[in-house]
Structure formats: C-alpha cells, structure tokens
Motif scaffolding. Sequence first.
Motif, PDB file in Angstrom:
ATOM      1  N   ALA A  83      -2.384 -34.302  11.410  1.00  9.73           N
ATOM      2  CA  ALA A  83      -0.626 -33.441  12.376  1.00  9.73           C
ATOM      3  C   ALA A  83      -0.939 -32.342  11.766  1.00  9.73           C
ATOM      4  O   ALA A  83      -0.166 -31.479  13.334  1.00  9.73           O
ATOM      5  CB  ALA A  83       0.185 -34.477  11.556  1.00  9.73           C
ATOM      6  N   LEU A  86      -3.621 -31.177  14.774  1.00 13.07           N
ATOM      7  CA  LEU A  86      -3.096 -30.938  15.971  1.00 13.07           C
ATOM      8  C   LEU A  86      -2.224 -29.881  16.088  1.00 13.07           C
ATOM      9  O   LEU A  86      -1.546 -28.904  17.790  1.00 13.07           O
ATOM     10  CB  LEU A  86      -2.250 -32.609  16.166  1.00 13.07           C
ATOM     11  CG  LEU A  86      -1.900 -32.614  18.250  1.00 13.07           C
ATOM     12  CD1 LEU A  86      -3.032 -32.661  18.675  1.00 13.07           C
ATOM     13  CD2 LEU A  86      -1.234 -33.385  17.153  1.00 13.07           C
ATOM     14  N   ARG A  87      -1.264 -29.621  15.745  1.00 14.74           N
ATOM     15  CA  ARG A  87      -0.245 -28.589  15.588  1.00 14.74           C
ATOM     16  C   ARG A  87      -0.868 -26.966  16.021  1.00 14.74           C
ATOM     17  O   ARG A  87      -0.497 -25.646  17.002  1.00 14.74           O
ATOM     18  CB  ARG A  87       0.560 -28.109  14.337  1.00 14.74           C
ATOM     19  CG  ARG A  87       2.253 -28.464  14.145  1.00 14.74           C
ATOM     20  CD  ARG A  87       3.010 -29.062  13.138  1.00 14.74           C
ATOM     21  NE  ARG A  87       3.862 -27.960  14.235  1.00 14.74           N
ATOM     22  CZ  ARG A  87       4.448 -27.508  12.873  1.00 14.74           C
ATOM     23  NH1 ARG A  87       4.716 -27.553  11.491  1.00 14.74           N
ATOM     24  NH2 ARG A  87       5.391 -25.757  13.063  1.00 14.74           N
ATOM     25  N   SER A 102       2.029 -34.496  16.996  1.00 20.21           N
ATOM     26  CA  SER A 102       2.114 -34.257  16.383  1.00 20.21           C
ATOM     27  C   SER A 102       2.849 -34.584  15.265  1.00 20.21           C
ATOM     28  O   SER A 102       3.199 -35.041  13.782  1.00 20.21           O
ATOM     29  CB  SER A 102       1.491 -33.097  15.228  1.00 20.21           C
ATOM     30  OG  SER A 102       2.371 -31.972  15.331  1.00 20.21           O
ATOM     31  N   TRP A 106       2.650 -37.223  11.742  1.00 23.27           N
ATOM     32  CA  TRP A 106       3.150 -36.046  10.216  1.00 23.27           C
ATOM     33  C   TRP A 106       4.044 -37.053   9.033  1.00 23.27           C
ATOM     34  O   TRP A 106       3.596 -37.853   7.857  1.00 23.27           O
ATOM     35  CB  TRP A 106       3.820 -34.904  10.646  1.00 23.27           C
ATOM     36  CG  TRP A 106       4.333 -34.580   9.111  1.00 23.27           C
ATOM     37  CD1 TRP A 106       3.542 -34.053   8.724  1.00 23.27           C
ATOM     38  CD2 TRP A 106       5.093 -34.268   8.194  1.00 23.27           C
ATOM     39  NE1 TRP A 106       3.965 -32.903   7.614  1.00 23.27           N
ATOM     40  CE2 TRP A 106       5.429 -33.615   7.529  1.00 23.27           C
ATOM     41  CE3 TRP A 106       6.313 -35.328   8.216  1.00 23.27           C
ATOM     42  CZ2 TRP A 106       6.373 -33.640   5.954  1.00 23.27           C
ATOM     43  CZ3 TRP A 106       7.295 -35.088   7.352  1.00 23.27           C
ATOM     44  CH2 TRP A 106       6.893 -34.138   6.396  1.00 23.27           C
TER      45      TRP A 106
END
Length: 200
Positions: A83, A86-87, A102, A106
């Motif tokens: 996550a 991805l951010r 994400s 998360w």
Amino acid sequence: MATPKKTLPPSFHLILTASVGMLFWAYWSGWVSLVETWESDPDYNHGFLVIPISLWLLWQRRDRLATLEISPSWWGLGLIVVAGLLRWFGAEFFIPQFEVWSIPLWIAGVVLLFGGWSLLKWSGGAIAFLWFMTPLPASMTDSVSLPLQKLSAVISTWTLHLFAQPAVRSGTTISLGEQILDVERACSGLRITYGIMALA
C-alpha cells in the motif's frame, strides 16, 4: 452443555480504534480528494454509499466474529508495504488515484497483521467492496465511457428510427432535423456499469 462465546481482548478494541484513527490521519488528503470527486463527478456519486454498505456487510456477519481465532500474522506488513509503495508510485508519477486505491490494501494489511487470516477472511468482502468508492484514472475512464457513449448513441438513433424520426448519427452526436443532440459522458452508462459490478 453450550460452549461459552469467545470474547475479544480489550487490547484488540484499542488497536482497532488506533488503526481507524491512523487511517484517517495518514490518508486525510486522499479522503478529501475522494469526497470532492463524489460531489463533483456524477459517475462517482455512489461513493457516499460504499462505506455504509461495507459496514453493513460486516454487521451482517457479526455473529461469526466471536468464533474466530484471532492470530496476528506478520504477512500483514507485506500488504501495508505494498500500500505504501502504491502511494509512492502515484505521487512519483502524478497518478492521484493510486493513493486512494491503496486504502483498501492498507486496511487489509492492518486486519491481517493484528487479526490474522481468519479475521481477514471474515472482513475481506467488505474491504474489497471499498474499491467501488475510488475513481478510475482518466485514461481508463475514457476507454470505458467512450464505447458506452457510442453504444447509447446507436441505441438512441435506432429508437428514433422506430418512431419514424429522421435521425443521423455521427460518433456520439445525433442530428435530428435542425436539432443536434450529443450523448454526454454522464449518459454513457458508466454509473450503471459500476452499480451492476458492485451488485455482482
């Protein structure tokens, strides 16, 4: 003799509350972006309903929660790292949708980390449903909505012909005598498609 119901330890509720607080704190900009999208884009007005429906899905399965074996798993850290990556990728390449994408990852990572696979399996459907609140990238939206717009224009033209109306279609534009009708993106059916996918 009935077996007594298992009760979750007080620390579990404390960790859950802290995780929810951290979710809103860490993703505050993402939540603001989501709400702005829900308010401004008619294709994503349904976003306001997604979280209540997810909570309702969990509430429907609440009787199974007491029977789960709470066993934390370090695999949850892997999902949290994914996550985070991805951010970072979204920020690095200016794709804001990746930040909100994400969020479900998360949440799944936190659930797996503190509750284990059984808790993730119990809540997985509701967590996955949260993806319906996130917008698609503009390029993907165009690739989906444009064919739907054309299909809407074809069906509209065919219907007008049934009523003996001299309609001529060009792309997503319909000429009806002196009137020019244009099938807008909001009429493409993307919202209905999203709704059908959510229902499925």
